[in-house]
Motif scaffolding. Structure first.
Motif, PDB file in Angstrom:
ATOM      1  N   THR A   1      -5.214  -1.455  -6.250  1.00  0.00           N
ATOM      2  CA  THR A   1      -5.416  -2.331  -5.822  1.00  0.00           C
ATOM      3  C   THR A   1      -6.126  -2.364  -4.532  1.00  0.00           C
ATOM      4  O   THR A   1      -6.960  -3.194  -4.388  1.00  0.00           O
ATOM      5  CB  THR A   1      -4.334  -0.619  -4.643  1.00  0.00           C
ATOM      6  OG1 THR A   1      -3.270  -1.393  -4.921  1.00  0.00           O
ATOM      7  CG2 THR A   1      -4.185  -2.094  -2.883  1.00  0.00           C
TER       8      THR A   1
ATOM      9  N   ILE B   1       0.538  -1.239   0.068  1.00  0.00           N
ATOM     10  CA  ILE B   1       0.208   0.011  -0.310  1.00  0.00           C
ATOM     11  C   ILE B   1       0.592   0.931  -0.083  1.00  0.00           C
ATOM     12  O   ILE B   1       0.292   2.375  -0.546  1.00  0.00           O
ATOM     13  CB  ILE B   1      -1.256   0.013   1.086  1.00  0.00           C
ATOM     14  CG1 ILE B   1      -2.481  -0.979   0.972  1.00  0.00           C
ATOM     15  CG2 ILE B   1      -1.437   1.080   1.642  1.00  0.00           C
ATOM     16  CD1 ILE B   1      -2.791  -1.092   2.542  1.00  0.00           C
TER      17      ILE B   1
ATOM     18  N   TYR C   1      -3.916   2.914  -6.900  1.00  0.00           N
ATOM     19  CA  TYR C   1      -4.835   2.608  -5.487  1.00  0.00           C
ATOM     20  C   TYR C   1      -5.822   2.485  -5.965  1.00  0.00           C
ATOM     21  O   TYR C   1      -6.837   1.843  -5.358  1.00  0.00           O
ATOM     22  CB  TYR C   1      -4.761   4.285  -4.945  1.00  0.00           C
ATOM     23  CG  TYR C   1      -4.091   4.293  -3.757  1.00  0.00           C
ATOM     24  CD1 TYR C   1      -2.894   3.263  -3.290  1.00  0.00           C
ATOM     25  CD2 TYR C   1      -2.416   4.830  -4.527  1.00  0.00           C
ATOM     26  CE1 TYR C   1      -2.047   3.019  -2.274  1.00  0.00           C
ATOM     27  CE2 TYR C   1      -1.568   5.360  -3.560  1.00  0.00           C
ATOM     28  CZ  TYR C   1      -0.996   4.460  -2.557  1.00  0.00           C
ATOM     29  OH  TYR C   1       0.158   4.482  -2.010  1.00  0.00           O
TER      30      TYR C   1
END
Lengths: 256, 326, 301
Positions: free
Chosen positions: B170, B21, B167
């Motif tokens: 993700t 992350i 992101y």
């Protein structure tokens, strides 16, 4: 009342007539035996009942419904569960998971409810595991629940197959040589187990070579030879039947 | 397994998740883009894992479903300007419908026969795209000008700002992981594993093996199709060469190398198969040669895959006490 | 008619090459149930070794074209066969008892290694076989002209296939190979050295693939390090088409695939040529799930 009706069932493999116009009916609540020398077509009859093989002619009815030609998994859902002569477990999976396979047809959740983790889906999972453990206790394998199935002894693998079949709440259970590979002690326990299965109100149809087990456990016998039915009667009467004696002595089988 | 081994494993997963992350903070654009590719292939690998890992079907044509999702997105977006993220479900459905049509007649084929048929399928799809089938695929040049996704009116451009796109990917990958592990540990996941282990026994236990195999194919295809949307929108351009047989082979290797049927395994497989050739860049022309050797050596040392599936734990103790009537 | 005849003969020549490569897949599969995905690259290696030997030894100058080519082919077959054995030792033998798909990934890794090695040694650009070694004459049959080369290629592959067939069917070693293909354990109990059989299969299959490589070099005149991939895929398709594990099946499948492709390219669409082959494969497998000559296995319950 008849639970399973087999009518003039016939199956050919190439030139070999494996099952030749066999008929019998299994009354509800009975322990019913199917015996005969090796290669008489007993397992083939089982496979025809459970839809593993397609019939060439004849019909099979169960609880008043015609199940001829229905797919195997539907037949299981209708209430016929079975074990296999050559043990077929999911050997890499745990004992408990094997029993859960039998519970499958009594559950409803699909991929979407699983991904959404719905409340009823979780409840159903819990209940299924509880039921599977209960069946393992019933056959005496509860202590092994988390072991891989392949680590069980031969006799216990047979018991696990029975537990898996029972988990589907069948009305009829078909056992294909359940005592195969068992020692005397295990066989005696099996006779007891078959009695307890019947006491649960489940009808039992079995193939067995161990004549002492057949004589003790069964109330009615059908004898097959070369794919034909040669006798049907109570065990004591079958034992006296000259045709049956001929069939067994003729084939050199000394179990009788 | 000792209980602390379990905790170590969980700790390691958590550490990797945190590292992942935070990656755009310590990586440059190039390496962030490499991770974006890893994420896309991880999602593809997880979707293939349903078919190949749980279902045990030798499927080497997964790029076909990926292609259909990506092209559906590209065609509808460039023709009518529909925002790409809205197209994700449609891309998934298109791939799923295609999967139903293709899988139905072939799903009963045994192992290696299914393998070549799925290879044939992916090649036919690629050739159809090259030949500009129905005049809408743009032929060998592909389709340009696919818009970037926008969230709350903000454009997320995969080329200019790979860190932002990271992101988006993700979130998608995270959702995939959660949903698929729920799926794995459900009645559906078990039914597939039973079918894979012994189809006759599964059917004999009351499981509709053929139906589950088809369902696995469709779910895997839908997911690959949705991943196709994110791929098409990432660089704004797609061409048939991105969906060749070799792409299918890469997805296949990700699953088998990582650990067939294991979600952490497939994720690691994606990191290795997509990441290693990048790490070997210093080796220049020897890069792929070394990669090939590494593949062979890893298979020999970990034939079950690097992280094979861990045995499933059930809450046996908790349920042991409760009495269940038979 | 002329188009048909041209395409048919071309298809048979290409089909013969497919069949030779397909035999390598099918023999290995027959004994080990393994798809040797590196087999196509062994074919490429054969083509490149043929080029090296042809240019460096100048055999054709010393003993004449025909004998020179035969000697060349035998040398290439021997070398590629040895590479095949080494491949098995390095990449497959350690995985004999592993899940089948692990060996598939190992094979894919080996394929990457082979094709990149060829690229590093010979360079990434296509290479050209020396011209003018083989006859360029054209046959006249019923007013239709066909290059002699096509017959030479077809004849060479047919001779190799017949040779293999006789070897497998008539010799003791051939019987051992067939026995090991049916049941390895039973074969071992009967005193057959199964490891030797596997070694032999990994020699013969790649050797035939190597011969096919030389034939492609001579027939098309140009070779590329990536060509093994597509030829391998086609030959694998041919092996499956005929029924994998079945030797006559690979021969029939190869010839059939060559002809279908060639006719399809001419009469349906050149651009869809590769797709046609796969369409036919899929249709045949839907009708006959184990290929044209494959055994039908019913699951015993």
């Amino acid at each position: 009342m008849s639970l399973l009706g087999v009518e003039n069932v016939t199956k050919r493999f190439g030139g070999l007539l494996a099952v030749d116009h066999v008929s019998f009916s299994v009354p509800e609540g009975a322990v019913f035996g199917l015996i005969g020398p090796n290669g008489a077509g007993k397992t083939t009859v089982f496979n025809l009942i459970t839809g593993n093989y397609e019939l060439d002619s004849g019909s099979v009815s169960f609880a008043g419904a015609n199940i001829t030609g229905k797919p195997t998994h539907r037949i299981v859902a209708m209430g016929i569960a079975r074990t296999f002569q050559t043990i077929r477990l999911f050997s890499d999976m745990s004992v408990l998971e094997n029993v859960l396979a039998g519970r499958h047809c009594r559950m409803r959740s699909g991929p979407v409810s699983a991904m959404l983790r719905l409340k009823w889906q979780r409840k159903e999972e819990r209940e299924a595991i509880g039921k599977a453990l209960a069946e393992l206790r019933f056959v005496g394998l509860a202590a092994q629940a988390e072991n891989p199935a392949r680590n069980l002894s031969y006799g216990n693998q047979r018991l696990l197959e029975i537990a898996r079949a029972l988990a589907s709440d069948p009305r009829l259970i078909i056992l294909d040589e359940p005592a195969g590979g068992m020692n005397e002690l295990e066989t005696a326990a099996l006779v007891n187990l078959i009695g307890r299965i019947r006491d649960r109100g489940i009808t039992v149809l079995l193939i067995e070579h161990d004549m002492s087990l057949v004589m003790k456990a069964c109330e009615q016998l059908v004898v097959l030879e070369y794919g034909k039915k040669i006798a049907e009667d109570e065990p004591d009467a079958v034992k006296q039947d000259p045709l049956v004696i001929e069939a067994y002595l003729g084939s050199g089988d000394e179990d009788f | 397994m000792k209980p602390d081994a379990d905790n170590i494993r969980k700790g390691a997963y958590a550490a990797v998740a945190v590292l992942w992350i935070l990656a755009p903070l310590y990586l440059d654009k190039y390496w962030t883009d490499v991770l974006n590719n890893v994420a896309i292939y991880a999602a593809l690998g997880l979707s293939l894992n349903i078919i190949l890992g749980y279902g045990g079907m030798f499927h080497m044509g997964h790029a076909a479903f990926f292609a259909i999702g990506a092209y559906t997105t590209a065609i509808v977006n460039t023709a009518w300007g529909v925002p790409v993220l809205w197209l994700m479900p449609f891309a998934g459905i298109a791939a799923g419908v295609f999967a139903v049509a293709v899988a139905r007649p072939i799903i009963h084929l045994r192992g290696d026969y299914l393998l070549i048929v799925t290879i044939g399928m992916v090649e036919i799809v690629r050739i159809a795209l090259v030949n500009n089938v129905f005049g809408i695929t743009g032929g060998a040049n592909g389709i340009f000008g696919i818009s970037s996704p926008s969230i709350f009116g903000r454009q997320i451009n995969g080329v200019v700002a790979p860190g932002h796109y990271f992101y988006l990917l993700t979130v998608f990958l995270g959702a995939t992981i959660i949903l698929f592990s729920l799926l794995e540990h459900s009645r559906f996941g078990r039914a597939l594993k039973f079918t894979c282990s012994d189809e006759v026994a599964a059917t004999g236990s009351g499981i509709n093996a053929a139906g589950y195999k088809l369902a696995a194919f469709v779910i895997g295809a839908v997911w690959a199709g949705m991943t196709g949307t994110l791929y098409a929108a990432k660089i704004g351009f797609i061409s048939p060469e991105s969906f060749s047989f070799w792409e299918s082979v890469i997805m296949f290797m990700i699953v088998i190398l990582g650990g067939s049927g294991s979600i952490p395994g497939v994720l690691l497989g994606a990191i290795l198969i997509i990441g290693l050739p990048e790490l070997f860049q210093g080796l220049q022309q020897y890069r792929l040669l070394i990669f090939g050797i590494v593949l062979v050596v890893m298979m020999i040392f970990r034939p079950q895959g690097i992280l094979p599936p861990a045995p499933r734990k059930y809450p046996v103790d908790k349920l042991e006490k409760q009495e269940v009537s038979l | 008619m002329e188009v048909f005849f041209t395409q048919l003969t071309n298809g048979l020549a290409v089909g013969g090459i497919y069949a030779l490569i397909a035999l390598g897949y099918t023999m290995v599969y027959g004994v080990l149930k393994l798809i040797n995905f590196a087999h196509g690259d062994l074919f490429t290696i054969g083509a490149y070794l043929g080029l090296s030997l042809l240019t460096s030894l100048a055999l054709t100058d010393h003993v004449g074209a025909a004998a020179g080519i035969v000697i060349l082919a035998v040398m290439v077959m021997g070398l590629v066969g040895v590479i095949g054995i080494l491949l098995d030792r390095a990449a497959y033998k350690p995985l004999r008892t592993s899940p089948r798909l692990s060996a598939v990934v190992s094979a894919l890794g080996a394929s990457i290694v082979f094709s990149n090695t060829v690229m590093l040694v010979y360079g990434p650009n296509p290479r050209v076989y020396p011209q003018g070694i083989l006859p360029t004459q054209v046959f006249e049959v019923f007013g239709l002209s066909v290059p002699v080369m096509r017959f030479v290629i077809l004849a060479a592959s047919v001779i190799l296939m017949i040779g293999l067939y006789v070897f497998i069917q008539r010799t003791k070693i051939g019987t051992a190979i067939r026995a090991a293909a049916i049941d390895q354990d039973a074969a071992r109990l009967m005193g057959i050295n199964v490891d030797r059989v596997i070694m032999l299969v990994f020699f013969i299959g790649p050797a035939l693939g190597g011969a096919a490589g030389v034939m492609v070099g001579l027939y098309y005149g140009q070779i590329k390090f990536t060509m093994g991939w597509i030829y391998g895929l086609k030959a694998f398709t041919a092996a499956i088409l005929g029924g994998i594990g079945n030797i006559p099946g690979a021969m029939v499948g190869g010839l059939l695939l060559g002809v279908i492709e060639s006719l399809g390219a001419a009469y349906i669409s050149m651009a869809w040529k590769d797709a046609i082959a796969f369409f036919v494969l899929i249709l045949i497998l839907i009708a006959r799930p184990t290929g044209l000559l494959g055994e039908r296995v019913a699951e015993k319950v």
